[in-house]
Design a protein around this motif. Sequence first.
Motif, PDB file in Angstrom:
ATOM      1  N   LEU A   5       7.281  10.044   1.259  1.00 40.15           N
ATOM      2  CA  LEU A   5       6.996   9.270   0.053  1.00 40.15           C
ATOM      3  C   LEU A   5       8.220   8.466  -0.374  1.00 40.15           C
ATOM      4  O   LEU A   5       8.107   7.283  -0.720  1.00 40.15           O
ATOM      5  CB  LEU A   5       6.547  10.195  -1.078  1.00 40.15           C
ATOM      6  CG  LEU A   5       6.247   9.528  -2.415  1.00 40.15           C
ATOM      7  CD1 LEU A   5       5.116   8.529  -2.263  1.00 40.15           C
ATOM      8  CD2 LEU A   5       5.905  10.569  -3.452  1.00 40.15           C
ATOM      9  N   LEU A   6       9.384   9.083  -0.313  1.00 39.04           N
ATOM     10  CA  LEU A   6      10.616   8.371  -0.671  1.00 39.04           C
ATOM     11  C   LEU A   6      10.894   7.215   0.295  1.00 39.04           C
ATOM     12  O   LEU A   6      11.314   6.140  -0.130  1.00 39.04           O
ATOM     13  CB  LEU A   6      11.794   9.341  -0.692  1.00 39.04           C
ATOM     14  CG  LEU A   6      11.770  10.379  -1.804  1.00 39.04           C
ATOM     15  CD1 LEU A   6      12.907  11.364  -1.641  1.00 39.04           C
ATOM     16  CD2 LEU A   6      11.829   9.708  -3.159  1.00 39.04           C
ATOM     17  N   LEU A   7      10.663   7.427   1.560  1.00 42.49           N
ATOM     18  CA  LEU A   7      10.882   6.360   2.540  1.00 42.49           C
ATOM     19  C   LEU A   7       9.926   5.191   2.326  1.00 42.49           C
ATOM     20  O   LEU A   7      10.310   4.032   2.455  1.00 42.49           O
ATOM     21  CB  LEU A   7      10.757   6.907   3.958  1.00 42.49           C
ATOM     22  CG  LEU A   7      11.881   7.828   4.412  1.00 42.49           C
ATOM     23  CD1 LEU A   7      11.563   8.424   5.785  1.00 42.49           C
ATOM     24  CD2 LEU A   7      13.214   7.110   4.423  1.00 42.49           C
ATOM     25  N   VAL A   8       8.697   5.470   1.987  1.00 46.49           N
ATOM     26  CA  VAL A   8       7.724   4.411   1.712  1.00 46.49           C
ATOM     27  C   VAL A   8       8.150   3.621   0.482  1.00 46.49           C
ATOM     28  O   VAL A   8       8.111   2.391   0.475  1.00 46.49           O
ATOM     29  CB  VAL A   8       6.306   5.007   1.530  1.00 46.49           C
ATOM     30  CG1 VAL A   8       5.343   3.989   0.950  1.00 46.49           C
ATOM     31  CG2 VAL A   8       5.799   5.533   2.856  1.00 46.49           C
ATOM     32  N   ARG A   9       8.579   4.319  -0.563  1.00 52.24           N
ATOM     33  CA  ARG A   9       9.013   3.630  -1.785  1.00 52.24           C
ATOM     34  C   ARG A   9      10.258   2.787  -1.528  1.00 52.24           C
ATOM     35  O   ARG A   9      10.375   1.673  -2.036  1.00 52.24           O
ATOM     36  CB  ARG A   9       9.259   4.640  -2.894  1.00 52.24           C
ATOM     37  CG  ARG A   9       7.962   5.273  -3.375  1.00 52.24           C
ATOM     38  CD  ARG A   9       8.175   6.105  -4.561  1.00 52.24           C
ATOM     39  NE  ARG A   9       8.435   5.191  -5.682  1.00 52.24           N
ATOM     40  CZ  ARG A   9       8.276   5.490  -6.934  1.00 52.24           C
ATOM     41  NH1 ARG A   9       7.869   6.688  -7.256  1.00 52.24           N
ATOM     42  NH2 ARG A   9       8.521   4.632  -7.883  1.00 52.24           N
ATOM     43  N   LEU A  15      11.458  -4.649   0.633  1.00 51.23           N
ATOM     44  CA  LEU A  15      10.651  -5.830   0.921  1.00 51.23           C
ATOM     45  C   LEU A  15      10.621  -6.813  -0.256  1.00 51.23           C
ATOM     46  O   LEU A  15      10.279  -7.973  -0.087  1.00 51.23           O
ATOM     47  CB  LEU A  15       9.228  -5.431   1.297  1.00 51.23           C
ATOM     48  CG  LEU A  15       9.074  -4.780   2.666  1.00 51.23           C
ATOM     49  CD1 LEU A  15       7.664  -4.246   2.839  1.00 51.23           C
ATOM     50  CD2 LEU A  15       9.440  -5.741   3.778  1.00 51.23           C
ATOM     51  N   GLN A  16      10.983  -6.368  -1.436  1.00 51.57           N
ATOM     52  CA  GLN A  16      11.016  -7.235  -2.616  1.00 51.57           C
ATOM     53  C   GLN A  16      12.297  -8.064  -2.696  1.00 51.57           C
ATOM     54  O   GLN A  16      12.396  -8.969  -3.507  1.00 51.57           O
ATOM     55  CB  GLN A  16      10.904  -6.390  -3.885  1.00 51.57           C
ATOM     56  CG  GLN A  16       9.597  -5.681  -4.036  1.00 51.57           C
ATOM     57  CD  GLN A  16       9.605  -4.811  -5.279  1.00 51.57           C
ATOM     58  OE1 GLN A  16      10.230  -5.148  -6.269  1.00 51.57           O
ATOM     59  NE2 GLN A  16       8.920  -3.701  -5.220  1.00 51.57           N
ATOM     60  N   ILE A  17      13.269  -7.764  -1.860  1.00 48.67           N
ATOM     61  CA  ILE A  17      14.561  -8.446  -1.924  1.00 48.67           C
ATOM     62  C   ILE A  17      14.473  -9.803  -1.241  1.00 48.67           C
ATOM     63  O   ILE A  17      14.016  -9.915  -0.104  1.00 48.67           O
ATOM     64  CB  ILE A  17      15.665  -7.589  -1.271  1.00 48.67           C
ATOM     65  CG1 ILE A  17      15.819  -6.277  -2.032  1.00 48.67           C
ATOM     66  CG2 ILE A  17      16.987  -8.352  -1.225  1.00 48.67           C
ATOM     67  CD1 ILE A  17      16.779  -5.301  -1.390  1.00 48.67           C
TER      68      ILE A  17
END
Length: 75
Positions: A5-9, A15-17
């Motif tokens: 879950l942490l890796l997905v987040r 990807l927002q950068i």
Amino acid sequence: MLINLLLVRLKLFLLQIEYVLFERHGAGGVNISSQYFDLLVKLKNDQEHLFSNIQRIEYQNLFSFIRYLPFLLIY
């Protein structure tokens, strides 16, 4: 499960950068501030996050990590 879950987040955040900008202090002169740099992270939604006064000894490790993110522009 939690690590996945942490890796997905983390991936979703990365990807927002839009781009990353490194800026040295004290370029062109001998100054105590030349031992530090700033890191600006610009997101695709125009938000900016500035990390200031990072010690110069951290630069190489941070740059090595960031340059292997294939979707980022580094200035």
